[in-house]
Design a protein around this motif. Structure first.
Motif, PDB file in Angstrom:
ATOM      1  N   ASP A 142       2.356   4.660   2.879  1.00  0.00           N
ATOM      2  CA  ASP A 142       3.458   5.227   2.092  1.00  0.00           C
ATOM      3  C   ASP A 142       4.345   4.123   1.522  1.00  0.00           C
ATOM      4  O   ASP A 142       4.830   4.219   0.392  1.00  0.00           O
ATOM      5  CB  ASP A 142       4.302   6.160   2.970  1.00  0.00           C
ATOM      6  CG  ASP A 142       3.534   7.395   3.419  1.00  0.00           C
ATOM      7  OD1 ASP A 142       2.502   7.713   2.794  1.00  0.00           O
ATOM      8  OD2 ASP A 142       3.947   8.017   4.417  1.00  0.00           O
ATOM      9  N   ALA A 143       4.568   3.061   2.305  1.00  0.00           N
ATOM     10  CA  ALA A 143       5.386   1.944   1.830  1.00  0.00           C
ATOM     11  C   ALA A 143       4.730   1.259   0.639  1.00  0.00           C
ATOM     12  O   ALA A 143       5.409   0.867  -0.322  1.00  0.00           O
ATOM     13  CB  ALA A 143       5.614   0.951   2.969  1.00  0.00           C
ATOM     14  N   ASP A 144       3.402   1.102   0.689  1.00  0.00           N
ATOM     15  CA  ASP A 144       2.695   0.503  -0.441  1.00  0.00           C
ATOM     16  C   ASP A 144       2.945   1.305  -1.715  1.00  0.00           C
ATOM     17  O   ASP A 144       3.256   0.745  -2.775  1.00  0.00           O
ATOM     18  CB  ASP A 144       1.188   0.463  -0.162  1.00  0.00           C
ATOM     19  CG  ASP A 144       0.811  -0.556   0.904  1.00  0.00           C
ATOM     20  OD1 ASP A 144       1.608  -1.486   1.141  1.00  0.00           O
ATOM     21  OD2 ASP A 144      -0.270  -0.406   1.508  1.00  0.00           O
ATOM     22  N   ARG A 145       2.827   2.614  -1.600  1.00  0.00           N
ATOM     23  CA  ARG A 145       3.004   3.464  -2.782  1.00  0.00           C
ATOM     24  C   ARG A 145       4.448   3.473  -3.258  1.00  0.00           C
ATOM     25  O   ARG A 145       4.712   3.503  -4.468  1.00  0.00           O
ATOM     26  CB  ARG A 145       2.531   4.885  -2.460  1.00  0.00           C
ATOM     27  CG  ARG A 145       1.049   4.955  -2.103  1.00  0.00           C
ATOM     28  CD  ARG A 145       0.603   6.385  -1.914  1.00  0.00           C
ATOM     29  NE  ARG A 145       0.726   7.140  -3.153  1.00  0.00           N
ATOM     30  CZ  ARG A 145       0.736   8.465  -3.222  1.00  0.00           C
ATOM     31  NH1 ARG A 145       0.626   9.180  -2.109  1.00  0.00           N
ATOM     32  NH2 ARG A 145       0.845   9.079  -4.382  1.00  0.00           N
ATOM     33  N   ALA A 146       5.398   3.443  -2.322  1.00  0.00           N
ATOM     34  CA  ALA A 146       6.804   3.414  -2.696  1.00  0.00           C
ATOM     35  C   ALA A 146       7.154   2.106  -3.409  1.00  0.00           C
ATOM     36  O   ALA A 146       7.919   2.103  -4.382  1.00  0.00           O
ATOM     37  CB  ALA A 146       7.676   3.598  -1.458  1.00  0.00           C
ATOM     38  N   CYS A 147       6.589   1.001  -2.933  1.00  0.00           N
ATOM     39  CA  CYS A 147       6.835  -0.279  -3.598  1.00  0.00           C
ATOM     40  C   CYS A 147       6.263  -0.273  -5.014  1.00  0.00           C
ATOM     41  O   CYS A 147       6.875  -0.796  -5.952  1.00  0.00           O
ATOM     42  CB  CYS A 147       6.237  -1.421  -2.781  1.00  0.00           C
ATOM     43  SG  CYS A 147       7.116  -1.795  -1.242  1.00  0.00           S
ATOM     44  N   GLU A 148       5.111   0.314  -5.187  1.00  0.00           N
ATOM     45  CA  GLU A 148       4.508   0.420  -6.519  1.00  0.00           C
ATOM     46  C   GLU A 148       5.385   1.253  -7.452  1.00  0.00           C
ATOM     47  O   GLU A 148       5.456   0.984  -8.658  1.00  0.00           O
ATOM     48  CB  GLU A 148       3.120   1.041  -6.418  1.00  0.00           C
ATOM     49  CG  GLU A 148       2.089   0.141  -5.746  1.00  0.00           C
ATOM     50  CD  GLU A 148       0.792   0.864  -5.444  1.00  0.00           C
ATOM     51  OE1 GLU A 148       0.684   2.061  -5.832  1.00  0.00           O
ATOM     52  OE2 GLU A 148      -0.097   0.263  -4.832  1.00  0.00           O
ATOM     53  N   ALA A 149       6.063   2.266  -6.891  1.00  0.00           N
ATOM     54  CA  ALA A 149       6.939   3.113  -7.704  1.00  0.00           C
ATOM     55  C   ALA A 149       8.278   2.441  -8.004  1.00  0.00           C
ATOM     56  O   ALA A 149       9.039   2.932  -8.839  1.00  0.00           O
ATOM     57  CB  ALA A 149       7.180   4.443  -7.000  1.00  0.00           C
ATOM     58  N   GLY A 150       8.575   1.332  -7.312  1.00  0.00           N
ATOM     59  CA  GLY A 150       9.795   0.579  -7.590  1.00  0.00           C
ATOM     60  C   GLY A 150      11.064   1.178  -7.029  1.00  0.00           C
ATOM     61  O   GLY A 150      12.158   0.897  -7.540  1.00  0.00           O
ATOM     62  N   VAL A 151      10.963   1.981  -5.963  1.00  0.00           N
ATOM     63  CA  VAL A 151      12.165   2.585  -5.396  1.00  0.00           C
ATOM     64  C   VAL A 151      12.708   1.718  -4.262  1.00  0.00           C
ATOM     65  O   VAL A 151      12.003   0.874  -3.699  1.00  0.00           O
ATOM     66  CB  VAL A 151      11.878   4.008  -4.865  1.00  0.00           C
ATOM     67  CG1 VAL A 151      11.440   4.917  -5.999  1.00  0.00           C
ATOM     68  CG2 VAL A 151      10.851   3.987  -3.743  1.00  0.00           C
ATOM     69  N   ARG A 152      13.966   1.941  -3.943  1.00  0.00           N
ATOM     70  CA  ARG A 152      14.566   1.305  -2.777  1.00  0.00           C
ATOM     71  C   ARG A 152      13.951   1.918  -1.519  1.00  0.00           C
ATOM     72  O   ARG A 152      13.449   3.042  -1.547  1.00  0.00           O
ATOM     73  CB  ARG A 152      16.075   1.552  -2.770  1.00  0.00           C
ATOM     74  CG  ARG A 152      16.793   0.990  -3.987  1.00  0.00           C
ATOM     75  CD  ARG A 152      18.259   1.339  -3.954  1.00  0.00           C
ATOM     76  NE  ARG A 152      18.976   0.689  -5.043  1.00  0.00           N
ATOM     77  CZ  ARG A 152      20.237   0.293  -4.971  1.00  0.00           C
ATOM     78  NH1 ARG A 152      20.924   0.505  -3.859  1.00  0.00           N
ATOM     79  NH2 ARG A 152      20.811  -0.298  -5.991  1.00  0.00           N
TER      80      ARG A 152
END
Length: 276
Positions: A142-152
């Motif tokens: 989930d962290a990988d995908r969140a980083c790709e989305a550019g969110v905090r």
């Protein structure tokens, strides 16, 4: 209540025993005197609809934006019915006040769908964040995908560990998550109660170029992590809830009033409160 929108005013009155919004505001004003921001979370009444919850949160923003220190919202998508329309409505209102919003994933089964929507939701608010629990098996992915989305990101070190082995396991999981996002997430908030873990995490994140904030939890030890934050000049927020009181914790204690939560946050060592 001055500054609250008509939509929020139309929401039903809180039930008896609920924590009032004005109590949270008063606590946040006091926290600002010690250079702490507030992260505000609303627990809806059992019969509130997603539209009513959204209206209440939007109505709170005018007062929150007037606080001496910047306030942020911690929002449970489940309380909004996992409804993208309600979330976009909320994020648009928060963006107009430059107020950070973090989505708190308390329902693991809904995590995948929400992460699928992150890129779309971020269009409506560039200060959008996502909360991840270090103890969930899916959190690294989930962290990988969140980083790709550019969110905090808000990384949560889980509260309860009954044995030394369990505590080590929880700490190792948290540190793996920190390592995964270091340098990839521009902003990382750490909800962490262990001073040594916090110290190592701050060092790692800053070395990789990620900005760091500490979030104090009302029912966790805080003197040590607050000392680390002040020593390292890490910005500090304190989590404050309003609305329906929390269910009993594993220690059997019920949620306390915000003023008590505030004093509990501060009572563990007044000398650590102000930045160097």
């Amino acid at each position: 209540m001055a500054g609250v929108s008509r939509g929020a005013a139309q929401c039903r009155a809180p039930s008896r025993g609920s924590i009032r919004f004005d109590e949270v505001l008063a606590a946040a004003v006091r926290l600002a005197r010690w250079r702490m921001g507030a992260c505000v979370s609303y627990r809806p009444e059992a019969d509130e609809s997603p539209a009513e919850v959204a209206a209440r949160l939007i109505g709170s923003m005018a007062r929150l934006s007037e606080l001496p220190a910047e306030a942020a919202l911690l929002v449970q998508p489940a309380a909004l019915g996992q409804d993208a329309v309600q979330m976009m409505r909320l994020l648009a209102a928060a963006r107009s006040r430059a107020m950070p919003v973090t989505l708190d994933l308390v329902a693991p089964e809904a995590t995948g769908r929400l992460i699928d929507q992150l890129a779309m939701l971020r269009v409506h608010h560039d200060r959008l964040g996502l909360s991840l629990s270090a103890d969930r098996e899916s959190s690294l992915h989930d962290a990988d995908r969140a980083c790709e989305a550019g969110v905090r990101l808000r990384l949560v070190h889980e509260r309860w560990a009954d044995t030394g082995a369990a505590r080590r396991q929880s700490t190792e999981a948290f540190e793996r998550l920190v390592d995964r996002v270091a340098g990839r997430a521009a902003q990382v908030m750490l909800a962490c109660h262990d001073p040594q873990t916090l110290d190592r995490s701050v060092e790692q994140l800053r070395r990789a170029g990620s900005a760091v904030t500490l979030e104090l939890q009302p029912d966790q030890p805080r003197q040590g992590v607050l000392w680390v934050a002040r020593s390292r000049q890490v910005p500090v927020r304190s989590l404050l809830h309003y609305g329906r009181p929390a269910a009993p914790t594993r220690l059997g204690t019920l949620a306390r009033q915000p003023r008590v939560l505030w004093w509990s946050t501060l009572s563990s060592g007044l000398s650590t409160l102000l930045p160097a």
